[in-house]
Motif scaffolding. Structure first.
Motif, mmCIF file in Angstrom:
data_model
loop_
_atom_site.group_PDB
_atom_site.id
_atom_site.type_symbol
_atom_site.label_atom_id
_atom_site.label_comp_id
_atom_site.label_asym_id
_atom_site.label_seq_id
_atom_site.Cartn_x
_atom_site.Cartn_y
_atom_site.Cartn_z
ATOM 1 N N ASN A 178 -56.363 -13.302 -8.733
ATOM 2 C CA ASN A 178 -55.287 -13.827 -7.906
ATOM 3 C C ASN A 178 -54.690 -12.694 -7.089
ATOM 4 O O ASN A 178 -54.781 -11.519 -7.455
ATOM 5 C CB ASN A 178 -54.231 -14.556 -8.754
ATOM 6 N N ILE A 179 -54.106 -13.060 -5.973
ATOM 7 C CA ILE A 179 -53.747 -12.016 -5.012
ATOM 8 C C ILE A 179 -52.607 -11.133 -5.501
ATOM 9 O O ILE A 179 -52.508 -9.991 -5.097
ATOM 10 C CB ILE A 179 -53.446 -12.583 -3.600
ATOM 11 N N GLU A 180 -51.782 -11.651 -6.410
ATOM 12 C CA GLU A 180 -50.703 -10.804 -6.928
ATOM 13 C C GLU A 180 -51.293 -9.600 -7.673
ATOM 14 O O GLU A 180 -50.853 -8.469 -7.491
ATOM 15 C CB GLU A 180 -49.793 -11.609 -7.875
ATOM 16 N N GLU A 181 -52.291 -9.895 -8.498
ATOM 17 C CA GLU A 181 -52.930 -8.803 -9.238
ATOM 18 C C GLU A 181 -53.641 -7.842 -8.293
ATOM 19 O O GLU A 181 -53.622 -6.628 -8.480
ATOM 20 C CB GLU A 181 -53.933 -9.364 -10.243
ATOM 21 N N LEU A 182 -54.266 -8.404 -7.274
ATOM 22 C CA LEU A 182 -54.981 -7.550 -6.333
ATOM 23 C C LEU A 182 -54.017 -6.648 -5.573
ATOM 24 O O LEU A 182 -54.351 -5.517 -5.229
ATOM 25 C CB LEU A 182 -55.774 -8.409 -5.345
ATOM 26 N N MET A 183 -52.829 -7.153 -5.336
ATOM 27 C CA MET A 183 -51.836 -6.361 -4.626
ATOM 28 C C MET A 183 -51.365 -5.172 -5.457
ATOM 29 O O MET A 183 -50.940 -4.155 -4.922
ATOM 30 C CB MET A 183 -50.617 -7.221 -4.255
ATOM 31 N N GLU A 184 -51.436 -5.344 -6.762
ATOM 32 C CA GLU A 184 -50.941 -4.278 -7.635
ATOM 33 C C GLU A 184 -51.959 -3.164 -7.845
ATOM 34 O O GLU A 184 -51.593 -2.056 -8.203
ATOM 35 C CB GLU A 184 -50.557 -4.856 -9.016
ATOM 36 N N SER A 185 -53.223 -3.474 -7.655
ATOM 37 C CA SER A 185 -54.237 -2.462 -7.926
ATOM 38 C C SER A 185 -54.829 -1.931 -6.632
ATOM 39 O O SER A 185 -54.598 -2.479 -5.554
ATOM 40 C CB SER A 185 -55.348 -3.057 -8.805
ATOM 41 N N GLY A 186 -55.587 -0.885 -6.756
ATOM 42 C CA GLY A 186 -56.300 -0.353 -5.612
ATOM 43 C C GLY A 186 -55.446 0.564 -4.747
ATOM 44 O O GLY A 186 -54.300 0.854 -5.042
ATOM 45 N N ARG A 187 -56.048 0.952 -3.670
ATOM 46 C CA ARG A 187 -55.447 1.943 -2.792
ATOM 47 C C ARG A 187 -54.338 1.315 -1.936
ATOM 48 O O ARG A 187 -54.452 0.181 -1.489
ATOM 49 C CB ARG A 187 -56.556 2.480 -1.888
ATOM 50 N N GLU A 197 -51.575 -6.333 5.114
ATOM 51 C CA GLU A 197 -51.574 -6.196 3.656
ATOM 52 C C GLU A 197 -52.936 -5.669 3.234
ATOM 53 O O GLU A 197 -53.944 -5.927 3.888
ATOM 54 C CB GLU A 197 -51.328 -7.553 2.996
ATOM 55 N N LYS A 198 -52.951 -4.980 2.126
ATOM 56 C CA LYS A 198 -54.201 -4.318 1.769
ATOM 57 C C LYS A 198 -55.297 -5.278 1.346
ATOM 58 O O LYS A 198 -56.471 -4.923 1.367
ATOM 59 C CB LYS A 198 -53.963 -3.268 0.675
ATOM 60 N N ILE A 199 -54.938 -6.499 0.990
ATOM 61 C CA ILE A 199 -55.993 -7.454 0.624
ATOM 62 C C ILE A 199 -56.618 -8.115 1.844
ATOM 63 O O ILE A 199 -57.619 -8.806 1.738
ATOM 64 C CB ILE A 199 -55.457 -8.558 -0.326
ATOM 65 N N ASP A 200 -56.025 -7.918 3.018
ATOM 66 C CA ASP A 200 -56.620 -8.472 4.234
ATOM 67 C C ASP A 200 -57.935 -7.762 4.529
ATOM 68 O O ASP A 200 -58.120 -6.605 4.150
ATOM 69 C CB ASP A 200 -55.652 -8.295 5.411
ATOM 70 N N PHE A 201 -58.826 -8.468 5.186
ATOM 71 C CA PHE A 201 -60.103 -7.832 5.508
ATOM 72 C C PHE A 201 -60.452 -8.069 6.973
ATOM 73 O O PHE A 201 -59.982 -9.019 7.603
ATOM 74 C CB PHE A 201 -61.220 -8.332 4.573
ATOM 75 N N ALA A 202 -61.278 -7.151 7.499
ATOM 76 C CA ALA A 202 -61.591 -7.175 8.930
ATOM 77 C C ALA A 202 -62.600 -8.261 9.268
ATOM 78 O O ALA A 202 -63.602 -8.443 8.576
ATOM 79 C CB ALA A 202 -62.146 -5.819 9.346
ATOM 80 N N LEU A 203 -62.318 -8.976 10.352
ATOM 81 C CA LEU A 203 -63.290 -9.915 10.909
ATOM 82 C C LEU A 203 -63.988 -9.262 12.108
ATOM 83 O O LEU A 203 -65.148 -9.524 12.390
ATOM 84 C CB LEU A 203 -62.582 -11.192 11.378
ATOM 85 N N TRP A 204 -63.233 -8.426 12.792
ATOM 86 C CA TRP A 204 -63.749 -7.721 13.976
ATOM 87 C C TRP A 204 -63.066 -6.366 14.042
ATOM 88 O O TRP A 204 -61.858 -6.289 13.822
ATOM 89 C CB TRP A 204 -63.432 -8.528 15.241
#
Length: 501
Positions: A178-187, A197-204
């Motif tokens: 879930n995104i809450e957990e993902l927000m807490e971990s990583g760079r 937000e860091k969980i966003d990802f590039a489309l272009w």
RNA sequence: GGUGCUGUGGCCGAGUGGCUAGGCUGAGCUCUGCAAAAGCUCCUACAGCGGUUCGAAUCCGCUCAGCACCUCCA
């Protein structure tokens, strides 16, 4: 009645984690997409295992009577080397290092990949689309996601807003995150980051001036993001919802999770009905990967030129070795296991040759328990293959069948004990499973006509010596041939055959 | 820390609660002039501790060990 009706297929669906009965969206047709290689380097054996898994799945589904469209892409652009901030993708980086055109690198490794696939007898997919061939479609889907308010532009790049998406439908259904957990971990995001937000990802991604792979877009020159190509190509060739999506376990998150999010957001429906993930190949219990430096290239394996290998092994030995475990288990790679596989494979294949050479006549008129037993072994092959493509248990049945073939060959089991239809079912299944479904090929090339002629001469000399009870000579012929790498085998009825080792 | 997975006989590796997985290795036997090949037989295991059950490798709990993903990766 079609074979797929007699032997309904079950699959372990990674989405939900349950074993389910496989029913395609359109009866009789199967759409399957598999994430292909990134052609910036040689494929290693871990990659081969994944493609082998889906080779078997497509072969078996076709064998059952499904019309399969199998799409496997070539990633020739778009996967970033380190992270989004570097703004440089793998293909471009390698190209600079080697002072080559990006497409030259791509061409080189694509050819190498195809060669490896041929060596392992992994059949080509129905369509093998490239990311660079679908730039327009990738731009279109970016526009669509921007219009829907799920993507946003930032300094010439387009990002997918995971949080916005998650408000509409849950993100993380495949990998159980879930995104809450993902927000807490990583760079954490740094100041230059364009992402909200860091969980966003590039489309272009916007291309820096030095970036050599670039295409014009409504947002300026750039190149497609990490995950969008698979969504675009699978949708284009298989539809907005299709049956099977496969790939290695390591793609489950984030790659496949992002695919689900993009496609669901763009098309308003889930893209895939059955997710299938093949597990990792390990060496001494650790995942084989480029970054760990424990990967084998196919060429190193064949030659034995690798610190971890005692000698070389053939492609078919490796194919057999990999099929002895289920695709969903990790498989550990070792010299001992390969040596065992080599012998096992030879046994199965020799039985195939013996079966083809068998002169089967004089069948029984009425059915017998023996014959029924043979026929039911044939059914067992299908039952095992239909049970989540379990090649390991199918091989166990084939070993049982190979013993019966050798019995027939030796005359211990007689065709007069079985009906023609039982025999035919047994024999046809063995041959089709070995050749069409599991895709095994002869190990050594057929000897030249000259070698065959010379062997005929030696065999007739040895027969003569044996008839004369000149065992000293007959043994010498056999032993000398053995040291030259040719094994003579005496048949029961005085016939002799040979096998090059 | 989060998510998920695994722990099976000398080795590899299947296992959907009850019947021998299988392969390789080793031992023995049959066949053979002797071998090879082949067939047959044997060595019969489920990490540990509890629990559910008439019955568990298989379900549940705990412990131990290991792995993968969470960052490009098949």
């Amino acid at each position: 009645m079609k074979l797929f009706e007699r032997f309904p297929v079950t699959v372990s669906n990674s989405l939900g984690g349950q074993k389910e009965t496989f029913k395609p969206l359109i009866e009789g047709f199967v759409g399957m997409y598999v994430c292909g290689p990134t052609v910036y380097n040689h494929v290693h054996l871990g990659n081969v295992r994944t493609f082998l898994t889906f080779d078997i799945i497509s072969r078996y589904l076709r064998h059952l009577g499904f019309k399969v469209r199998y799409v496997r892409n070539i990633t020739d652009v778009g996967h970033l080397e380190n992270d989004a901030d570097d703004g440089e993708d793998k293909i471009a980086k390698k190209a600079k290092l080697e002072r080559l055109e990006p497409m030259e690198v791509v061409k080189n490794y694509t050819e190498g990949f195809h060669e490896v696939m041929r060596q392992f007898n992994i059949l080509p997919p129905s369509i093998e689309p490239t990311a660079t061939g679908h730039i327009l479609e990738q731009i279109e889907i970016c526009k669509k996601l921007l219009d829907a308010g799920i993507a946003y532009e930032s300094n010439g790049s387009i990002y997918f807003s995971v949080r916005t998406y998650n408000q509409l439908q849950p993100y993380g259904i495949l990998s159980g995150r879930n995104i809450e957990e993902l927000m807490e971990s990583g760079r954490d995001l740094d100041a230059q980051d364009e992402k909200r937000e860091k969980i966003d990802f590039a489309l272009w991604k916007k291309a820096s001036p030095s970036h050599i792979m670039r295409w014009n877009s409504p947002w300026g020159p750039g190149f497609p993001g990490w995950h969008i190509e698979c969504t675009v190509m699978s949708t284009k060739y298989l539809g907005e919802t299709f049956d099977i999506h496969g790939g290695g376990m390591d793609l489950k998150f984030p790659h496949h999770e992002c695919e689900i999010a993009q496609a669901s957001a763009a098309n308003g429906k889930p893209p895939v009905r059955y997710w299938i993930h093949s597990n990792m190949l390990t060496v001494n219990g650790q995942k084989m990967s480029k970054s760990l430096g424990n990967s084998f290239l196919p060429a190193e394996l064949f030659s034995g030129n690798h610190p971890l290998l005692s000698r070389g092994f053939s492609p078919m030995t490796v194919r057999f070795f990999m099929l002895q475990s289920h695709y969903s288990s990790t498989l550990d790679f070792s010299n001992e296991a390969l040596q065992a596989a080599e012998k096992g494979y030879r046994r199965l294949f020799n039985a195939l040759l013996a079966l083809k050479a068998l002169k089967a006549t004089g069948f029984a008129e009425t059915s017998s328990a023996t014959g029924a037993g043979l026929a039911s072994l044939a059914d067992d092959c299908y039952k095992n293959m239909s049970d989540d493509f379990n090649t390991a248990t199918t091989l166990a049945v084939l070993f049982e069948m190979s013993s019966r073939i050798n019995d027939l060959h030796a005359g211990v089991l007689k065709t007069s004990e079985i009906t023609e239809s039982d025999f035919k079912k047994f024999a046809d299944t063995y041959i089709m499973m070995m050749e069409d479904v599991l895709g095994f090929l002869p190990e050594q090339q057929e000897g030249s006509a000259h070698l065959k002629g010379a062997m005929d001469v030696l065999i007739s000399l040895r027969k003569k010596a044996k008839a004369d009870r000149n065992f000293q000579l007959s043994d010498k012929i056999r032993d000398d041939l053995k040291s030259a790498g040719i094994q003579l085998k005496d048949g029961k009825d005085g016939t002799m055959s040979w096998e090059a080792e």
